[in-house]
Scaffold this motif. Sequence first.
Motif, PDB file in Angstrom:
ATOM      1  N   ILE A   1       0.834  -1.202   0.000  1.00 21.89           N
ATOM      2  CA  ILE A   1       0.000   0.000   0.000  1.00 21.89           C
ATOM      3  C   ILE A   1       0.872   1.258   0.000  1.00 21.89           C
ATOM      4  N   SER A   2       1.971   1.229   0.766  1.00 17.62           N
ATOM      5  CA  SER A   2       2.888   2.388   0.731  1.00 17.62           C
ATOM      6  C   SER A   2       3.417   2.586  -0.681  1.00 17.62           C
ATOM      7  N   ALA A   3       3.725   1.459  -1.347  1.00 15.33           N
ATOM      8  CA  ALA A   3       4.243   1.562  -2.705  1.00 15.33           C
ATOM      9  C   ALA A   3       3.176   2.133  -3.634  1.00 15.33           C
ATOM     10  N   LEU A   4       1.929   1.734  -3.413  1.00 17.49           N
ATOM     11  CA  LEU A   4       0.837   2.261  -4.243  1.00 17.49           C
ATOM     12  C   LEU A   4       0.706   3.770  -4.038  1.00 17.49           C
ATOM     13  N   VAL A   5       0.867   4.202  -2.783  1.00 18.72           N
ATOM     14  CA  VAL A   5       0.822   5.639  -2.495  1.00 18.72           C
ATOM     15  C   VAL A   5       1.930   6.346  -3.274  1.00 18.72           C
ATOM     16  N   VAL A   6       3.120   5.752  -3.270  1.00 21.35           N
ATOM     17  CA  VAL A   6       4.242   6.321  -4.039  1.00 21.35           C
ATOM     18  C   VAL A   6       3.844   6.460  -5.500  1.00 21.35           C
ATOM     19  N   VAL A   7       3.247   5.392  -6.045  1.00 21.58           N
ATOM     20  CA  VAL A   7       2.860   5.392  -7.458  1.00 21.58           C
ATOM     21  C   VAL A   7       1.866   6.518  -7.737  1.00 21.58           C
ATOM     22  N   LEU A   8       0.835   6.643  -6.885  1.00 16.79           N
ATOM     23  CA  LEU A   8      -0.216   7.632  -7.123  1.00 16.79           C
ATOM     24  C   LEU A   8       0.319   9.050  -6.912  1.00 16.79           C
ATOM     25  N   VAL A   9       1.082   9.239  -5.836  1.00 11.51           N
ATOM     26  CA  VAL A   9       1.567  10.578  -5.502  1.00 11.51           C
ATOM     27  C   VAL A   9       2.534  11.096  -6.564  1.00 11.51           C
ATOM     28  N   ILE A  10       3.315  10.203  -7.131  1.00 10.94           N
ATOM     29  CA  ILE A  10       4.230  10.629  -8.190  1.00 10.94           C
ATOM     30  C   ILE A  10       3.499  10.681  -9.525  1.00 10.94           C
ATOM     31  N   GLY A  11       2.715   9.638  -9.797  1.00  8.05           N
ATOM     32  CA  GLY A  11       2.150   9.442 -11.133  1.00  8.05           C
ATOM     33  C   GLY A  11       1.145  10.497 -11.549  1.00  8.05           C
ATOM     34  N   PHE A  12       0.159  10.795 -10.703  1.00 14.07           N
ATOM     35  CA  PHE A  12      -0.902  11.729 -11.112  1.00 14.07           C
ATOM     36  C   PHE A  12      -0.383  13.147 -11.346  1.00 14.07           C
ATOM     37  N   PRO A  13       0.258  13.781 -10.351  1.00 18.32           N
ATOM     38  CA  PRO A  13       0.690  15.173 -10.582  1.00 18.32           C
ATOM     39  C   PRO A  13       1.665  15.288 -11.746  1.00 18.32           C
ATOM     40  N   LEU A  14       2.644  14.406 -11.768  1.00 23.85           N
ATOM     41  CA  LEU A  14       3.686  14.502 -12.782  1.00 23.85           C
ATOM     42  C   LEU A  14       3.107  14.226 -14.167  1.00 23.85           C
ATOM     43  N   GLY A  15       2.248  13.225 -14.250  1.00 29.91           N
ATOM     44  CA  GLY A  15       1.663  12.831 -15.528  1.00 29.91           C
ATOM     45  C   GLY A  15       0.749  13.918 -16.083  1.00 29.91           C
ATOM     46  N   ILE A  16      -0.087  14.452 -15.210  1.00 28.97           N
ATOM     47  CA  ILE A  16      -1.028  15.478 -15.666  1.00 28.97           C
ATOM     48  C   ILE A  16      -0.271  16.738 -16.082  1.00 28.97           C
ATOM     49  N   LEU A  17       0.734  17.098 -15.274  1.00 25.76           N
ATOM     50  CA  LEU A  17       1.522  18.281 -15.599  1.00 25.76           C
ATOM     51  C   LEU A  17       2.215  18.105 -16.951  1.00 25.76           C
ATOM     52  N   ALA A  18       2.813  16.931 -17.131  1.00 27.44           N
ATOM     53  CA  ALA A  18       3.521  16.675 -18.388  1.00 27.44           C
ATOM     54  C   ALA A  18       2.543  16.717 -19.555  1.00 27.44           C
ATOM     55  N   GLY A  19       1.377  16.125 -19.368  1.00 26.91           N
ATOM     56  CA  GLY A  19       0.370  16.097 -20.420  1.00 26.91           C
ATOM     57  C   GLY A  19      -0.126  17.501 -20.750  1.00 26.91           C
ATOM     58  N   TRP A  20      -0.369  18.267 -19.699  1.00 25.12           N
ATOM     59  CA  TRP A  20      -0.851  19.647 -19.843  1.00 25.12           C
ATOM     60  C   TRP A  20       0.144  20.474 -20.637  1.00 25.12           C
ATOM     61  N   LEU A  21       1.440  20.356 -20.224  1.00 23.35           N
ATOM     62  CA  LEU A  21       2.471  21.138 -20.894  1.00 23.35           C
ATOM     63  C   LEU A  21       2.636  20.681 -22.343  1.00 23.35           C
ATOM     64  N   GLN A  22       2.543  19.371 -22.529  1.00 22.45           N
ATOM     65  CA  GLN A  22       2.713  18.855 -23.880  1.00 22.45           C
ATOM     66  C   GLN A  22       1.578  19.352 -24.787  1.00 22.45           C
ATOM     67  N   HIS A  23       0.354  19.312 -24.233  1.00 20.10           N
ATOM     68  CA  HIS A  23      -0.809  19.737 -24.999  1.00 20.10           C
ATOM     69  C   HIS A  23      -0.671  21.194 -25.430  1.00 20.10           C
ATOM     70  N   HIS A  24      -0.152  22.003 -24.496  1.00 14.47           N
ATOM     71  CA  HIS A  24      -0.027  23.414 -24.815  1.00 14.47           C
ATOM     72  C   HIS A  24       1.297  23.738 -25.490  1.00 14.47           C
ATOM     73  N   GLY A  25       2.094  22.687 -25.744  1.00 17.08           N
ATOM     74  CA  GLY A  25       3.340  22.881 -26.463  1.00 17.08           C
ATOM     75  C   GLY A  25       4.353  23.709 -25.699  1.00 17.08           C
ATOM     76  N   ARG A  26       4.259  23.667 -24.338  1.00 15.63           N
ATOM     77  CA  ARG A  26       5.208  24.475 -23.566  1.00 15.63           C
ATOM     78  C   ARG A  26       6.246  23.586 -22.890  1.00 15.63           C
ATOM     79  N   ALA A  27       7.337  24.172 -22.464  1.00 17.07           N
ATOM     80  CA  ALA A  27       8.386  23.520 -21.676  1.00 17.07           C
ATOM     81  C   ALA A  27       8.719  22.133 -22.205  1.00 17.07           C
ATOM     82  N   ARG A  28       9.154  22.083 -23.454  1.00 11.19           N
ATOM     83  CA  ARG A  28       9.471  20.804 -24.081  1.00 11.19           C
ATOM     84  C   ARG A  28      10.568  20.049 -23.330  1.00 11.19           C
ATOM     85  N   GLY A  29      11.481  20.813 -22.743  1.00  8.74           N
ATOM     86  CA  GLY A  29      12.561  20.186 -21.966  1.00  8.74           C
ATOM     87  C   GLY A  29      11.993  19.353 -20.828  1.00  8.74           C
ATOM     88  N   PHE A  30      10.956  19.865 -20.145  1.00  5.64           N
ATOM     89  CA  PHE A  30      10.349  19.145 -19.028  1.00  5.64           C
ATOM     90  C   PHE A  30       9.718  17.836 -19.508  1.00  5.64           C
TER      91      PHE A  30
END
Lengths: 299, 474
Positions: A89-118
């Motif tokens: 369960i701790s590992a699942l928390v790690v997965v969710l806590v890292i996965g959702f924010p980072l994934g959504i942020l990356a997707g958001w930036l990619q969609h808007h074509g910003r911060a390609r380096g990120f």
Amino acid sequence: MLAAVVLLTFMIVRWVPGDPARNILGLTAGPAQVAQVRQELGLTNSIWQQFGHYISGLARGDLGRSFVNQQPIAQMIGQRLSLTAELAISALVVVLVIGFPLGILAGWLQHHGRARGFGFGVATGSSLAGALPEYITGTLLIFVFALTLRVLPVQGGPGFTGMALPALAVGLAPAAVFTRLVRNETVSVLSQEYIATAMSKRLPGIRLILRHVLPNVATSTLTLGGLLLVALLGGTVITENVFNISGLGTGIVQAIVHDDYPAVQGILLVLAVIAVVINLSVDITLGLLDPRVLSKRPS
Amino acid sequence: MDLGGPVTSYNPTKSGTFQDAVVDWALYDTLLNFDTTTGKLIPGLAKSWTTTPASATFTLKSGVTCSDGTALTPVMVAASLRYLLNPKTASSILNDVIGPGNTVRVISGPDTVTLTLAKPWPDLIAGLAHPFAGIICPSGLKDPASMQTKSAGTGAFVSSSEVPGSSYTFIRRTDYTWGSRYSSQGSGSLPRKLVLKVVTDDNTRANLIATNALQIGAFASDAWTRFKGGKDDAVTASQQSDTMLVFNETRGHPTASKAIRLAISQAIDRQLLNKVQSSATGQVLGNLSEPDYLCYDASLSSAIPGSDPGAAGKALKGVKIRIIGTNIIGSSGNSYVASALQAAGAQTSLNNMDNEAWAGDLFSGKNDWDVTILVLSNILSSPVFAGGFFVGPPPPGGENLGAVDNPAAIAAFTTATRSAGAAECGALDGFQKALLSDSDVLPLGTVPVHVVFAGGTSGGVFKGFVIPATIRVR
């Protein structure tokens, strides 16, 4: 399904070479002593008698006793399951806590074509992290945090400090896979028409993400989340050995090495039941969240 | 301190593993003990003893009490010995203590216990110093199953709590005054609490010691070198196991031929094997014994064929040889044997197994091997114990692993087991000479264990085992 697990585990442990009685008594014991212990363990009965005995025990909820130390298997599993569950369960928390924010942020930036380096960084980082097996991640974490910085213990155990490194070791690789999945889902959700509509209403970014993007990403990634939890359970077996945690993972390795048939059977059965229960509950949750899954009408 | 695996029981007669030995030493006393420095027998619960080839009388110390407060009497000691030596108890050391198929009578006197054997057996008193021969108090004998989780002995420690397979916690007995006096004993006091933690991986063990989560750890691999020369760390090297090459002489095996066995012996460079197997921290063996064993005779090594790859190559060309090996000492020694035989022209196959699978295979009588490195922990320091693997019926009915049939060796062995003193040693010499000159065995080397004492601890190590009663904390 479970019947197959019961039959298979029973057969497999007996195919593994080695003699439990010789194991218990060591190299130096005489054949007469070995024969006597073999009889005490019920190994002189035919394999079908042994199977019948095992099944009738199971029907009464009795998993038998360990060959090695005579401890009831149910008690042994009870002692060890909590640690393994805490780790998974701790590992699942790690997965969710890292996965959702980072994934959504990356997707958001990619969609808007910003911060390609990120976006490139997330893609590379997650590929690397996703490729690392648990035992290497675990060893690296121990080297950095336990031996060099001395901030966390080598020995894993219950509680935050004891679980931090093992949970990262189990969770980092799946978190990387999960991040990529969330990113792709985010990109596809963001290109939907209703998002364009919402954007045209000039909704603030955060609100847009929480109200419109996250729920849609969540439903589609939940299936994978359930499967991930099952996979995490597998990862715990290796990680427990790296961090010397006395959970089901070290338990089953010990049991296999010592030809402890009842323990191997018991632990595998419990793990199989957990896997089935998780898969089932994922399906049910999905049905509740998204009526299309359960209804027969085409959407 | 650490343990290499789960504990079977706190009942010494149910013990079989290395970790059981350590636990039994902590919780129980034996009549005699092996000194951690000299390897010689020293008084334990017995303050003195006398022996004949077929009997032994022990005079017991007074004032010894069980962990439940009961005063230990000779009657109780006799009862414990009868339980140990009853074949129905199925103790793993029964044959080592009284000899295969032998019977024993145990009688107690006012302050003595006497054991009388039906047939003489030379390892009787050494056998009674084995940790699995720990004296059990009446509470344990009355209900042997209770010793699964509760100790019933007179040892320096008492069992307190346990998480089976993970950790075992023992408490020091403050009234423990009758313990053996070991010739070298560190300064400080016996630890109040002894936690035995199961650690199966040597690198994890080293990491735990490095972060002070563990004070005493025993290493089979070279992970101990991290602590070499450390300010607060002391390392004790101790030879735990003896290794020897055993040949399967069952009919139909290439190794049934003496010429092939001799050639295999010549193909192997024992010095090089020692380097490969233990980074030269072991000792090359000159016969079935280490120098501190009973009746050790260094001159026997002249009967071992020297390394001669040229001669080996002629006999081994194209011969198919199946090697099995145990991973308990690592697999490099087994691999060396395979490559040396291959270099001599033999077609070898090597099957490395975990120790359990290997032992199971050897004793199964399946005979799916020609050559193996036998790894023995000879706690009794006895050539008779090692010799038992070369006489008698082959598996599955006996322990003659390679089905060796060497009449001269059998005769000498039988004489050795029925005599004492110089006569016994002479017969053991003859026995080993007969085996060596027939190439029935090739003595290889010892395999050391390195014990790291960190955090101000010290202790005595015997055959790779830390003796808990000798642990001191400064």
